[in-house]
Design a protein around this motif. Structure first.
Motif, PDB file in Angstrom:
ATOM      1  N   HIS A   1      13.626-104.697 -34.369  1.00  0.00           N
ATOM      2  CA  HIS A   1      14.139-105.525 -35.116  1.00  0.00           C
ATOM      3  C   HIS A   1      14.780-106.174 -35.935  1.00  0.00           C
ATOM      4  O   HIS A   1      14.083-104.671 -36.889  1.00  0.00           O
ATOM      5  CB  HIS A   1      12.476-106.469 -34.819  1.00  0.00           C
ATOM      6  CG  HIS A   1      11.343-105.592 -35.513  1.00  0.00           C
ATOM      7  ND1 HIS A   1      11.170-106.369 -37.167  1.00  0.00           N
ATOM      8  CD2 HIS A   1      10.747-105.259 -35.421  1.00  0.00           C
ATOM      9  CE1 HIS A   1      10.888-105.074 -37.667  1.00  0.00           C
ATOM     10  NE2 HIS A   1      10.010-104.474 -37.056  1.00  0.00           N
ATOM     11  N   SER A   2      14.895-106.970 -36.541  1.00  0.00           N
ATOM     12  CA  SER A   2      15.295-107.434 -38.385  1.00  0.00           C
ATOM     13  C   SER A   2      14.782-108.637 -38.403  1.00  0.00           C
ATOM     14  O   SER A   2      15.394-109.417 -37.819  1.00  0.00           O
ATOM     15  CB  SER A   2      16.815-107.148 -38.065  1.00  0.00           C
ATOM     16  OG  SER A   2      17.685-107.617 -39.548  1.00  0.00           O
TER      17      SER A   2
ATOM     18  N   GLY B   1      16.078-107.985 -31.660  1.00  0.00           N
ATOM     19  CA  GLY B   1      16.509-109.571 -32.351  1.00  0.00           C
ATOM     20  C   GLY B   1      16.275-109.503 -33.989  1.00  0.00           C
ATOM     21  O   GLY B   1      15.689-108.716 -34.329  1.00  0.00           O
ATOM     22  N   ALA B   2      17.083-111.234 -34.363  1.00  0.00           N
ATOM     23  CA  ALA B   2      16.911-110.210 -35.346  1.00  0.00           C
ATOM     24  C   ALA B   2      17.041-111.644 -36.188  1.00  0.00           C
ATOM     25  O   ALA B   2      17.603-112.517 -35.384  1.00  0.00           O
ATOM     26  CB  ALA B   2      18.687-109.980 -35.912  1.00  0.00           C
ATOM     27  N   SER B   3      16.703-112.008 -37.250  1.00  0.00           N
ATOM     28  CA  SER B   3      16.794-113.645 -38.158  1.00  0.00           C
ATOM     29  C   SER B   3      17.758-113.824 -39.121  1.00  0.00           C
ATOM     30  O   SER B   3      17.793-112.632 -39.874  1.00  0.00           O
ATOM     31  CB  SER B   3      14.528-113.048 -39.193  1.00  0.00           C
ATOM     32  OG  SER B   3      14.601-111.897 -40.003  1.00  0.00           O
ATOM     33  N   ILE B   4      17.771-114.744 -39.127  1.00  0.00           N
ATOM     34  CA  ILE B   4      18.436-115.581 -40.329  1.00  0.00           C
ATOM     35  C   ILE B   4      17.878-115.436 -41.533  1.00  0.00           C
ATOM     36  O   ILE B   4      16.849-115.739 -42.092  1.00  0.00           O
ATOM     37  CB  ILE B   4      18.952-116.640 -40.097  1.00  0.00           C
ATOM     38  CG1 ILE B   4      20.378-116.259 -38.564  1.00  0.00           C
ATOM     39  CG2 ILE B   4      20.280-117.081 -40.903  1.00  0.00           C
ATOM     40  CD1 ILE B   4      21.374-115.820 -38.719  1.00  0.00           C
TER      41      ILE B   4
ATOM     42  N   ALA C   1      13.901-120.967 -32.211  1.00  0.00           N
ATOM     43  CA  ALA C   1      13.851-121.376 -34.036  1.00  0.00           C
ATOM     44  C   ALA C   1      13.134-120.936 -34.755  1.00  0.00           C
ATOM     45  O   ALA C   1      11.851-119.721 -33.833  1.00  0.00           O
ATOM     46  CB  ALA C   1      13.904-122.762 -34.141  1.00  0.00           C
ATOM     47  N   GLY C   2      12.570-120.598 -36.217  1.00  0.00           N
ATOM     48  CA  GLY C   2      11.797-119.694 -36.668  1.00  0.00           C
ATOM     49  C   GLY C   2      10.719-120.283 -36.914  1.00  0.00           C
ATOM     50  O   GLY C   2       9.993-121.639 -36.165  1.00  0.00           O
ATOM     51  N   ALA C   3       9.665-120.282 -37.921  1.00  0.00           N
ATOM     52  CA  ALA C   3       8.731-120.406 -38.374  1.00  0.00           C
ATOM     53  C   ALA C   3       9.160-120.946 -40.335  1.00  0.00           C
ATOM     54  O   ALA C   3       9.951-119.930 -40.472  1.00  0.00           O
ATOM     55  CB  ALA C   3       7.557-119.525 -38.464  1.00  0.00           C
ATOM     56  N   LEU C   4       8.430-121.467 -40.523  1.00  0.00           N
ATOM     57  CA  LEU C   4       8.795-122.237 -42.093  1.00  0.00           C
ATOM     58  C   LEU C   4       6.889-121.346 -42.615  1.00  0.00           C
ATOM     59  O   LEU C   4       6.158-122.343 -41.962  1.00  0.00           O
ATOM     60  CB  LEU C   4       8.248-123.869 -42.245  1.00  0.00           C
ATOM     61  CG  LEU C   4       9.001-124.158 -43.590  1.00  0.00           C
ATOM     62  CD1 LEU C   4      10.453-123.115 -44.278  1.00  0.00           C
ATOM     63  CD2 LEU C   4       9.719-125.672 -43.800  1.00  0.00           C
ATOM     64  N   ARG C   5       7.169-120.725 -43.537  1.00  0.00           N
ATOM     65  CA  ARG C   5       5.662-120.400 -44.017  1.00  0.00           C
ATOM     66  C   ARG C   5       5.563-120.554 -45.774  1.00  0.00           C
ATOM     67  O   ARG C   5       5.067-119.161 -46.790  1.00  0.00           O
ATOM     68  CB  ARG C   5       5.494-118.757 -43.681  1.00  0.00           C
ATOM     69  CG  ARG C   5       5.676-118.861 -41.821  1.00  0.00           C
ATOM     70  CD  ARG C   5       4.346-118.316 -41.572  1.00  0.00           C
ATOM     71  NE  ARG C   5       4.307-117.718 -40.119  1.00  0.00           N
ATOM     72  CZ  ARG C   5       4.542-119.089 -38.641  1.00  0.00           C
ATOM     73  NH1 ARG C   5       3.645-119.792 -39.121  1.00  0.00           N
ATOM     74  NH2 ARG C   5       4.295-118.213 -37.920  1.00  0.00           N
TER      75      ARG C   5
ATOM     76  N   GLY D   1       8.511-112.002 -40.370  1.00  0.00           N
ATOM     77  CA  GLY D   1       7.402-111.457 -38.842  1.00  0.00           C
ATOM     78  C   GLY D   1       7.875-112.693 -37.845  1.00  0.00           C
ATOM     79  O   GLY D   1       7.031-112.140 -37.169  1.00  0.00           O
ATOM     80  N   GLN D   2       8.171-113.696 -37.936  1.00  0.00           N
ATOM     81  CA  GLN D   2       8.253-114.562 -36.775  1.00  0.00           C
ATOM     82  C   GLN D   2       9.354-113.564 -35.736  1.00  0.00           C
ATOM     83  O   GLN D   2       8.830-113.701 -34.133  1.00  0.00           O
ATOM     84  CB  GLN D   2       9.216-115.580 -37.064  1.00  0.00           C
ATOM     85  CG  GLN D   2       9.588-116.406 -36.007  1.00  0.00           C
ATOM     86  CD  GLN D   2       7.468-117.146 -36.076  1.00  0.00           C
ATOM     87  OE1 GLN D   2       6.775-117.319 -36.384  1.00  0.00           O
ATOM     88  NE2 GLN D   2       6.884-117.688 -34.544  1.00  0.00           N
ATOM     89  N   THR D   3      10.079-113.048 -36.304  1.00  0.00           N
ATOM     90  CA  THR D   3      10.848-112.204 -35.237  1.00  0.00           C
ATOM     91  C   THR D   3       9.609-111.693 -33.634  1.00  0.00           C
ATOM     92  O   THR D   3       9.988-110.482 -33.329  1.00  0.00           O
ATOM     93  CB  THR D   3      12.679-111.166 -35.342  1.00  0.00           C
ATOM     94  OG1 THR D   3      13.363-113.396 -35.946  1.00  0.00           O
ATOM     95  CG2 THR D   3      12.850-110.861 -34.591  1.00  0.00           C
TER      96      THR D   3
END
Length: 174
Positions: free
Chosen positions: A8-9, A54-57, A123-127, A13-15
């Motif tokens: 993971h990248s 898995g990688a996040s933007i 889609a990710g999460a907004l925290r 933490g959502q990834t």
């Protein structure tokens, strides 16, 4: 029992949460190891039957360490059962939530020397409450111009968990 490397990248933490859900979905026939790709780990692909990245933007970009990892292990990535997914808030919108329609996936595929055969976009999460002041203001600004949630007291999870499970099933039979 198959061994699976979950790389993971992740920014917030959502990834990692998505990878943990995939691990659960795979079930007891799979022994999974979760590793932070941002540490640029040494990986012996022969130790694993499958690898999932898995990688996040963050602010419109994937972490540069993802690209460094790909450069280092391009041949191994091409020769093994490896899947890739991208996590971003834009994917909360229909028409921007597939590998074919995600601007971030398209950019990744242009920049990367590796083209994963198994791809997905989540889609990710907004925290908001968890962000520092700068990130909260910047993300709120981005959400305002993209028609998203701007109430900084809220946390919103946009991840479609059924879509994650469907991808896990594809990865399992890949």
């Amino acid at each position: 029992m198959e061994k699976v490397l979950l790389l993971h990248s992740s920014s917030d933490g959502q990834t990692v949460k998505i990878l943990r859900h995939i691990e659960t979905t795979l079930g007891g026939d799979y022994q999974c190891e979760l590793v932070d790709l941002n540490t640029l780990p040494t990986v012996d692909f022969a130790d694993y039957d499958r690898v999932l990245v898995g990688a996040s933007i963050r602010y419109g970009h994937l972490n540069k360490k993802l690209y460094q990892f790909i450069e280092r292990y391009r041949d191994e990535l091409d020769q093994n059962k490896v899947g890739f997914f991208c996590v971003n808030l834009t994917a909360r919108k229909e028409g921007k939530n597939t590998p074919e329609t995600s601007v971030y996936m398209k950019t990744f595929l242009k920049k990367s020397p590796w083209c994963p055969k198994l791809q997905e976009v989540f889609a990710g999460a907004l925290r908001y409450p968890r962000y520092g002041w700068f990130d909260r203001v910047m993300i709120q600004f981005i959400m305002r111009i993209t028609g998203g949630e701007t109430d900084t007291s809220k946390e919103v999870e946009y991840t479609d968990w059924q879509k994650v499970e469907a991808f896990a099933a594809r990865f399992k039979h890949y």
